[in-house]
Design an enzyme around this catalytic site. Structure first.
Site, mmCIF file in Angstrom:
data_model
loop_
_atom_site.group_PDB
_atom_site.id
_atom_site.type_symbol
_atom_site.label_atom_id
_atom_site.label_comp_id
_atom_site.label_asym_id
_atom_site.label_seq_id
_atom_site.Cartn_x
_atom_site.Cartn_y
_atom_site.Cartn_z
ATOM 1 C CG PHE A 80 -29.369 -9.378 1.725
ATOM 2 C CD1 PHE A 80 -28.467 -10.428 1.706
ATOM 3 C CD2 PHE A 80 -30.724 -9.674 1.695
ATOM 4 C CE1 PHE A 80 -28.896 -11.743 1.650
ATOM 5 C CE2 PHE A 80 -31.170 -10.983 1.634
ATOM 6 C CZ PHE A 80 -30.251 -12.022 1.618
ATOM 7 C CG HIS A 125 -24.040 -9.837 -3.677
ATOM 8 N ND1 HIS A 125 -23.177 -9.878 -4.749
ATOM 9 C CD2 HIS A 125 -24.977 -10.783 -3.939
ATOM 10 C CE1 HIS A 125 -23.565 -10.794 -5.606
ATOM 11 N NE2 HIS A 125 -24.659 -11.356 -5.145
ATOM 12 C CE1 TYR A 156 -33.405 -11.848 -1.033
ATOM 13 C CE2 TYR A 156 -35.456 -12.708 -1.924
ATOM 14 C CZ TYR A 156 -34.693 -12.291 -0.847
ATOM 15 O OH TYR A 156 -35.226 -12.315 0.410
ATOM 16 C CG ASN A 204 -28.746 -14.897 -7.922
ATOM 17 O OD1 ASN A 204 -27.851 -14.056 -7.955
ATOM 18 N ND2 ASN A 204 -28.635 -16.014 -7.244
ATOM 19 C CG ASP A 241 -21.009 -7.699 -6.061
ATOM 20 O OD1 ASP A 241 -22.127 -7.603 -6.605
ATOM 21 O OD2 ASP A 241 -20.504 -8.799 -5.766
ATOM 22 C CG ASN A 260 -25.463 -16.230 -10.452
ATOM 23 O OD1 ASN A 260 -25.036 -16.746 -11.482
ATOM 24 N ND2 ASN A 260 -25.315 -16.788 -9.268
#
Length: 188
Positions: A15, A20, A64, A66, A91, A112
C-alpha cells in the site's frame, strides 16, 4: 495546547505510495524533515515534536484504514490528548490532485476511515485535512485509491508535503483560521 496528527493509510509495502496512503506519506515527510524517527506501540507508530505551541504527536495506525477508530480512546490517554486536539489527514477523491481542504470539523462522507473514527468517538467534531488525490471515473473507487501515483503526480505531491509539513506542525487554536485560509488556497 497539543496536537495529535493522525495520518490515515494502510500498513504494508503493497500500500506504500498509493492514493489511499497520503496521510502516511505526509507524516513520513514531517518525520524525515525534522530528523525524527517513528517508535512502535501495539496498534500504531508515532513520533513527537516539541513546539512553542505545545507537543505535536504524529501517529500512523498499524490497522487497516477501515479500522482506524480502534485506536481510540486509548491513544488519547497515551498522549494526554482529547478530541479537540485531533487532526486527521486523509485522501479525498473529490479534490483535484494537489489541492487540500483543512476543516475544523465535518461529516464522514463516504470515507470508511473517518466513519470508523467517528463511530468509536461518538462524534465527528475533530479537525481533518483532506488531500486531493484526483479522480478517475473510468475505474471503481477501491481500485483507484489503491493505485500508485505516476512520477509527475509524485513530484507535485512532494512539493505539497513539503509545504504542509511546515504549516501543520505549528497549528493551534489561535492560528487555525489563518492556516485554513493558507492551506485551502494552496494548489500544487
Amino acid at each position: 495546547m497539543g496536537l495529535l496528527i493522525l495520518g490515515l493509510g494502510n500498513p504494508g509495502l503493497e500500500f506504500s505510495l498509493t492514493r489511499h496512503n497520503v496521510g502516511f506519506s505526509l507524516l513520513d515527510k514531517i518525520v524525515s524533515k525534522n530528523g525524527l524517527f517513528l517508535k512502535r506501540k501495539k496498534k500504531y507508530e508515532y513520533s513527537e515534536l516539541k513546539m512553542i505551541s505545545g507537543r505535536v504527536i504524529l501517529v500512523k495506525p498499524l490497522t487497516y484504514m477501515n479500522l482506524s477508530g480502534s485506536l481510540f480512546p486509548s491513544i488519547f490517554s497515551d498522549f494526554y490528548m482529547c478530541i479537540k486536539n485531533l487532526l486527521v489527514v486523509l485522501d479525498n477523491v473529490d479534490l483535484p490532485l494537489g489541492k487540500c481542504r483543512l476543516k475544523e470539523r465535518g461529516g464522514v462522507s463516504t470515507h470508511n476511515g473517518l466513519r470508523s473514527i467517528s463511530s468509536v468517538l461518538g462524534s465527528s467534531n475533530y479537525s481533518r485535512l483532506y488531500i486531493g488525490v484526483g479522480s478517475n471515473l473510468m475505474r471503481d473507487i477501491k481500485s483507484f485509491v489503491l493505485s500508485r501515483f505516476c512520477k509527475d503526480e509524485m513530484d507535485r505531491l512532494e512539493k505539497l508535503y513539503d509545504f504542509l509539513s511546515d504549516e501543520l506542525i505549528d497549528i493551534s487554536e489561535a492560528n487555525f483560521k489563518n492556516k485554513v485560509q493558507k492551506i485551502n488556497s494552496s494548489n500544487f
